[in-house]
Write a protein that holds these residues in place. Structure first.
Motif, mmCIF file in Angstrom:
data_model
loop_
_atom_site.group_PDB
_atom_site.id
_atom_site.type_symbol
_atom_site.label_atom_id
_atom_site.label_comp_id
_atom_site.label_asym_id
_atom_site.label_seq_id
_atom_site.Cartn_x
_atom_site.Cartn_y
_atom_site.Cartn_z
ATOM 1 N N GLU A 32 32.008 45.999 6.397
ATOM 2 C CA GLU A 32 31.107 45.860 5.246
ATOM 3 C C GLU A 32 31.417 44.561 4.507
ATOM 4 O O GLU A 32 30.503 43.821 4.129
ATOM 5 N N PHE A 33 32.705 44.314 4.289
ATOM 6 C CA PHE A 33 33.088 43.062 3.627
ATOM 7 C C PHE A 33 32.640 41.866 4.452
ATOM 8 O O PHE A 33 32.131 40.886 3.900
ATOM 9 N N ALA A 34 32.840 41.929 5.771
ATOM 10 C CA ALA A 34 32.449 40.822 6.655
ATOM 11 C C ALA A 34 30.977 40.476 6.472
ATOM 12 O O ALA A 34 30.598 39.301 6.450
ATOM 13 N N ASN A 35 30.155 41.503 6.333
ATOM 14 C CA ASN A 35 28.718 41.276 6.157
ATOM 15 C C ASN A 35 28.370 40.713 4.791
ATOM 16 O O ASN A 35 27.259 40.233 4.591
ATOM 17 N N GLU A 36 29.305 40.781 3.861
ATOM 18 C CA GLU A 36 29.048 40.304 2.498
ATOM 19 C C GLU A 36 29.660 38.930 2.213
ATOM 20 O O GLU A 36 29.612 38.466 1.072
ATOM 21 N N LEU A 37 30.238 38.278 3.241
ATOM 22 C CA LEU A 37 30.802 36.950 3.013
ATOM 23 C C LEU A 37 29.695 36.017 2.542
ATOM 24 O O LEU A 37 28.688 35.855 3.229
ATOM 25 N N PRO A 38 29.873 35.432 1.352
ATOM 26 C CA PRO A 38 28.810 34.564 0.826
ATOM 27 C C PRO A 38 28.578 33.344 1.724
ATOM 28 O O PRO A 38 29.531 32.807 2.302
ATOM 29 N N PRO A 39 27.328 32.919 1.837
ATOM 30 C CA PRO A 39 27.047 31.708 2.624
ATOM 31 C C PRO A 39 27.592 30.478 1.903
ATOM 32 O O PRO A 39 27.834 30.508 0.689
ATOM 33 N N LEU A 40 27.780 29.416 2.652
ATOM 34 C CA LEU A 40 28.246 28.169 2.034
ATOM 35 C C LEU A 40 27.155 27.603 1.138
ATOM 36 O O LEU A 40 25.968 27.681 1.475
ATOM 37 N N PRO A 41 27.547 27.000 0.014
ATOM 38 C CA PRO A 41 26.546 26.335 -0.816
ATOM 39 C C PRO A 41 25.993 25.108 -0.078
ATOM 40 O O PRO A 41 26.652 24.571 0.826
ATOM 41 N N ALA A 42 24.819 24.682 -0.449
ATOM 42 C CA ALA A 42 24.138 23.586 0.237
ATOM 43 C C ALA A 42 24.962 22.292 0.253
ATOM 44 O O ALA A 42 24.885 21.524 1.211
ATOM 45 N N HIS A 43 25.771 22.076 -0.776
ATOM 46 C CA HIS A 43 26.520 20.815 -0.865
ATOM 47 C C HIS A 43 27.760 20.772 0.026
ATOM 48 O O HIS A 43 28.384 19.726 0.175
ATOM 49 N N LEU A 44 28.098 21.869 0.667
ATOM 50 C CA LEU A 44 29.348 21.950 1.423
ATOM 51 C C LEU A 44 29.071 22.144 2.907
ATOM 52 O O LEU A 44 28.343 23.047 3.306
ATOM 53 N N GLU A 45 29.664 21.270 3.717
ATOM 54 C CA GLU A 45 29.516 21.379 5.158
ATOM 55 C C GLU A 45 30.832 21.806 5.782
ATOM 56 O O GLU A 45 31.899 21.394 5.335
ATOM 57 N N GLU A 46 30.755 22.613 6.821
ATOM 58 C CA GLU A 46 31.955 23.115 7.494
ATOM 59 C C GLU A 46 32.870 21.968 7.929
ATOM 60 O O GLU A 46 34.092 22.072 7.868
ATOM 61 N N ALA A 47 32.289 20.845 8.344
ATOM 62 C CA ALA A 47 33.081 19.708 8.822
ATOM 63 C C ALA A 47 33.995 19.144 7.738
ATOM 64 O O ALA A 47 35.024 18.538 8.041
ATOM 65 N N ALA A 48 33.633 19.369 6.464
ATOM 66 C CA ALA A 48 34.433 18.856 5.358
ATOM 67 C C ALA A 48 35.474 19.864 4.877
ATOM 68 O O ALA A 48 36.247 19.585 3.963
ATOM 69 N N MET A 49 35.504 21.026 5.514
ATOM 70 C CA MET A 49 36.396 22.097 5.072
ATOM 71 C C MET A 49 37.696 22.078 5.879
ATOM 72 O O MET A 49 37.763 21.496 6.953
#
Length: 142
Positions: A32-49
């Protein structure tokens, strides 16, 4: 606000939720928690994380400590990695918006209180520990 356990109240509430269920119901709650992980905000890209290579599945995190009284945490994990997503969602639910001081005070082994050790391999549980360690490291260095 920190709960008596040394955890912010929001994280203590998540731990209490896991304490109310047993056996396979703990896994269902993790999903249930896995399904509730918030999406990344538009300003943030995975490559920068920051990657967390200790996790069994690809996981990336970002710590925004611009306001040390309200730290924001962002996580990215694939949908096919529900355990990793669940761990990230627990940290997001329990720590996002908390102060840096409260996050730094979280016991490094708080995840043992979730009661998942009999259901999930120690290697996977270390992934959650690694996430928290990296969050704390970012807060100390920022």
């Amino acid at each position: 606000m920190t709960a008596p356990s040394g955890m912010p109240a929001a994280l203590a509430e998540v731990v209490a939720e896991f304490g109310e269920v047993t056996g396979q119901d703990k896994l269902a709650l993790l999903l249930e928690f896995a399904n509730e992980l918030p999406p990344l905000p538009a300003h943030l890209e995975e490559a920068a994380m920051e990657p967390v290579p200790e996790c069994q599945s690809p996981l990336f995190l970002d710590v925004d400590a611009t306001d040390r009284d309200h730290v924001h945490l962002y996580f990215s994990a694939p949908a096919e990695a529900p355990t990793t997503r669940g761990f990230a969602a627990i940290l997001a639910a329990g720590l996002d918006g908390q102060s840096a001081a409260d996050i730094l005070a979280v016991p490094d082994d708080f995840y043992t209180d979730l009661g998942l050790a009999k259901l999930i391999s120690p290697l996977r549980l270390r992934g959650m520990s690694a996430m928290l360690t990296r969050i704390k490291r970012r807060l100390v260095s920022s």
